[in-house]
Design a protein around this motif. Structure first.
Motif, short mmCIF file in Angstrom:
data_model
loop_
_atom_site.label_atom_id
_atom_site.label_comp_id
_atom_site.label_asym_id
_atom_site.label_seq_id
_atom_site.Cartn_x
_atom_site.Cartn_y
_atom_site.Cartn_z
N LYS A 1 0.86 -1.18 0.00
CA LYS A 1 0.00 0.00 0.00
C LYS A 1 0.89 1.23 0.00
CE LYS A 1 -3.62 2.55 2.46
NZ LYS A 1 -4.64 2.57 3.53
N VAL A 2 0.67 2.10 -0.96
CA VAL A 2 1.47 3.32 -1.11
C VAL A 2 0.53 4.52 -1.10
CG1 VAL A 2 3.01 4.61 -2.66
CG2 VAL A 2 3.24 2.12 -2.45
N ALA A 3 0.89 5.53 -0.33
CA ALA A 3 0.10 6.76 -0.28
C ALA A 3 0.87 7.91 -0.90
CB ALA A 3 -0.26 7.11 1.16
N VAL A 4 0.13 8.76 -1.62
CA VAL A 4 0.68 10.03 -2.11
C VAL A 4 -0.08 11.13 -1.38
CG1 VAL A 4 1.07 11.51 -4.12
CG2 VAL A 4 1.14 9.02 -4.39
N LEU A 5 0.64 11.95 -0.62
CA LEU A 5 0.02 13.06 0.12
C LEU A 5 0.31 14.34 -0.65
CD1 LEU A 5 1.08 12.05 3.78
CD2 LEU A 5 -0.75 11.12 2.33
N GLY A 6 -0.76 14.93 -1.21
CA GLY A 6 -0.59 16.03 -2.16
C GLY A 6 -0.84 15.50 -3.57
N ALA A 7 -1.72 14.49 -3.64
CA ALA A 7 -1.91 13.72 -4.87
C ALA A 7 -2.60 14.49 -5.99
CB ALA A 7 -2.70 12.45 -4.57
N ALA A 8 -3.26 15.59 -5.65
CA ALA A 8 -3.98 16.33 -6.70
C ALA A 8 -3.15 17.46 -7.29
CB ALA A 8 -5.28 16.89 -6.13
N GLY A 9 -1.90 17.58 -6.86
CA GLY A 9 -1.06 18.68 -7.31
C GLY A 9 -0.32 18.40 -8.61
N GLY A 10 0.52 19.36 -8.96
CA GLY A 10 1.27 19.27 -10.22
C GLY A 10 2.15 18.04 -10.27
N ILE A 11 2.77 17.70 -9.16
CA ILE A 11 3.57 16.46 -9.10
C ILE A 11 2.64 15.28 -8.79
CG2 ILE A 11 5.35 15.21 -7.80
CD1 ILE A 11 6.52 18.03 -7.10
N LEU B 1 -4.68 8.02 -2.50
CA LEU B 1 -4.43 9.37 -3.01
C LEU B 1 -5.08 10.39 -2.08
CD1 LEU B 1 -4.95 8.73 -6.84
CD2 LEU B 1 -2.88 8.44 -5.43
N TYR B 2 -4.24 11.13 -1.35
CA TYR B 2 -4.74 12.08 -0.36
C TYR B 2 -4.37 13.51 -0.75
CZ TYR B 2 -5.20 14.86 3.84
OH TYR B 2 -5.55 15.86 4.70
N ASP B 3 -5.31 14.42 -0.55
CA ASP B 3 -5.03 15.85 -0.73
C ASP B 3 -6.10 16.62 0.04
OD1 ASP B 3 -4.55 18.56 -1.97
OD2 ASP B 3 -3.31 17.41 -3.36
N VAL B 4 -5.90 17.92 0.15
CA VAL B 4 -6.93 18.75 0.79
C VAL B 4 -7.92 19.27 -0.26
CG1 VAL B 4 -5.55 19.39 2.80
CG2 VAL B 4 -5.38 20.77 0.70
N ALA B 5 -7.70 18.95 -1.54
CA ALA B 5 -8.62 19.37 -2.60
C ALA B 5 -8.54 18.39 -3.76
CB ALA B 5 -8.26 20.78 -3.10
N ASN B 6 -9.67 18.17 -4.42
CA ASN B 6 -9.70 17.54 -5.76
C ASN B 6 -9.32 16.07 -5.85
OD1 ASN B 6 -10.45 20.06 -6.77
ND2 ASN B 6 -8.32 20.68 -7.07
N THR B 7 -9.16 15.38 -4.74
CA THR B 7 -8.78 13.96 -4.87
C THR B 7 -9.88 13.07 -5.44
OG1 THR B 7 -8.94 14.02 -2.47
CG2 THR B 7 -6.80 13.54 -3.41
N PRO B 8 -11.18 13.36 -5.20
CA PRO B 8 -12.17 12.46 -5.80
C PRO B 8 -12.00 12.36 -7.33
CG PRO B 8 -13.22 13.82 -4.13
CD PRO B 8 -11.82 14.35 -4.30
N ARG C 1 -5.38 -1.07 -6.76
CA ARG C 1 -6.68 -0.47 -6.42
C ARG C 1 -6.45 0.95 -5.96
NH1 ARG C 1 -8.65 -2.46 -1.96
NH2 ARG C 1 -6.98 -3.95 -1.64
N VAL C 2 -7.27 1.87 -6.45
CA VAL C 2 -7.06 3.29 -6.16
C VAL C 2 -8.19 3.81 -5.29
CG1 VAL C 2 -6.82 5.60 -7.18
CG2 VAL C 2 -5.94 3.59 -8.39
N LYS C 3 -7.82 4.58 -4.26
CA LYS C 3 -8.86 5.22 -3.46
C LYS C 3 -8.44 6.65 -3.17
CE LYS C 3 -12.15 4.33 0.10
NZ LYS C 3 -12.41 3.80 1.39
#
Ligand SMILES: NC(=O)c1ccc[n+]([C@@H]2O[C@H](COP(=O)([O-])OP(=O)(O)OC[C@H]3O[C@@H](n4cnc5c(N)ncnc54)[C@H](O)[C@@H]3O)[C@@H](O)[C@H]2O)c1
Ligand SMILES: O=C(O)C[C@H](O)C(=O)O
Length: 342
Positions: A23-33, A52-59, A73-75
């Protein structure tokens, strides 16, 4: 390049993934990187669950990436309330959360905003996946890694062998620029880049490049190449003219670093990398990016820098004060506690 080759194979369905287990998490997943990195990680054969975690736009990002026909699997997770679930059970947490530079700014100018973001996210890692490997991309890396280390240490869960500042982009750039000069395939170029991740603290050891730089290169030309590698982030910031900093090359570099981590975790033999880690490689500098070997438990060995030439030695001496100042700034910020973020 092993990473990209692997990714290309998977994308073309020539070699379906067999190993999906982390299981791998990206924190800031909705950003440019975060967005292109999430896409590249979705193609990794090592990942069973991509968080995929962010404070905006992750859905939206999660819905989009989840339609790729690869195994992970992506969540998506949105906002601090969902951060614990995003992190629970993670093996690797990659952090590109934070603001990027605009022209005229240094990476240190990002400290006031990004230091608090990294501290908060490190606190969440300590609480919800304390044994995960943590790879920090958020700038200024020279300070954000010491901040995360202090947070993890105060929580009693720091394992320095599993905390990394991602400096792979410096290595990637050095490989690309040297390949242009020597006329080689970048996959066949190797060059150590050590130190930190800002200006003169980025030290490419051009004397150790393979293939070697042409003997016909003058000292001025070698110096210009070194400075280009050190200023390559600024080159992108200026070219983007206010629209951010490197995102696509960074996503490539982070995916490559993640691949190394996951291969090492899988026990696929020793994996050699470069990263900014807690280290005693250079007396007086508690964090330093060095060549190192990764194994199942994280960093197994930090290798010595090897022989350097006069230009590299001069830069090495010149960087020490700046790097130490950035390390102390991060440690002092973390020591001041949560009120310091406000
Ligand atoms: N280490 C390197 O080599 C390297 C290379 C390029 C960029 N960077 C750094 O990476 C960072 C991100 O760059 P970018 O271009 O992706 O920026 P960006 O602004 O495009 O994206 C950042 C993302 O972080 C999110 N974010 C902000 N606060 C957050 C929080 N508390 N929790 C979770 N997510 C949060 C934002 O919503 C946004 O989606 C910057 O600090 C930049 O300087 C580092
Ligand atoms: O230069 C920046 O601000 C982003 C990043 O650190 C880079 O090297 O591209």
């Amino acid at each position: 390049m092993a990473a990209l080759n692997r990714i290309q194979k998977i994308a073309s369905h020539l070699d379906p993934p067999k190993l999906f287990k982390f299981k791998v998490a990206v924190l800031g997943a909705a950003g440019g990187i975060g967005q292109p990195l999430s896409m590249l990680l979705k193609m990794s054969p090592y990942i069973s669950e991509l968080s995929l975690y962010d404070v905006a736009n992750t859905p939206g990002v999660a819905a989009d990436v989840s339609h790729m026909s690869t195994a992970a699997r992506v969540k998506g997770y949105l906002g601090p309330d969902q951060l614990p679930a995003a992190l629970a059970g993670c093996h690797l947490v990659i952090i590109p959360a934070g603001v990027p530079r605009k022209p005229g700014m240094t990476r240190d100018d990002l400290f006031n905003i990004n230091a608090g973001i990294v501290r908060t996210l490190a606190e969440a890692v300590a609480a919800h996946c304390p044994t995960a490997w943590v790879a920090i991309i958020s700038n200024p890396v020279n300070s954000t890694v010491p901040i995360a280390a202090e947070v993890l240490q105060r929580a009693g869960v720091l394992n320095p062998a599993r905390l990394f500042g991602v400096t792979t982009l410096d290595v990637v750039r050095a490989e690309a620029f040297i390949a242009e000069i020597v006329g080689a395939d970048p996959r066949d170029v190797s060059v150590p880049v050590v130190g930190g991740h800002a200006g003169i603290t980025i030290l490419p050891l051009l004397s150790q490049a393979r293939p070697a730089l042409p003997a016909s290169m003058t000292a001025e030309q070698r110096k210009a190449l070194m400075v280009r590698i050190q200023d390559a982030g600024t080159e992108v910031v200026q070219a983007k003219a206010g629209a951010g900093s490197a995102t696509l090359s960074m996503a490539y570099a982070a995916a490559r670093f993640a691949d190394s981590c996951l291969r090492a975790m899988s026990g696929e033999g020793p994996v050699n990398e470069y990263a900014y880690v807690r280290s005693s490689a250079v007396p007086g500098l508690p964090y330093f990016s060095s060549p190192l070997r990764l194994g199942r438990g994280g960093v197994e060995e930090i290798f010595p820098l090897g022989a350097v030439d006069a230009m590299e030695q001069e830069n090495f001496e010149a960087m020490k004060a700046e790097l130490l100042g950035s390390i102390k700034k991060g440690e002092e910020f973390a020591a001041r506690g949560p009120a310091a973020a406000k």
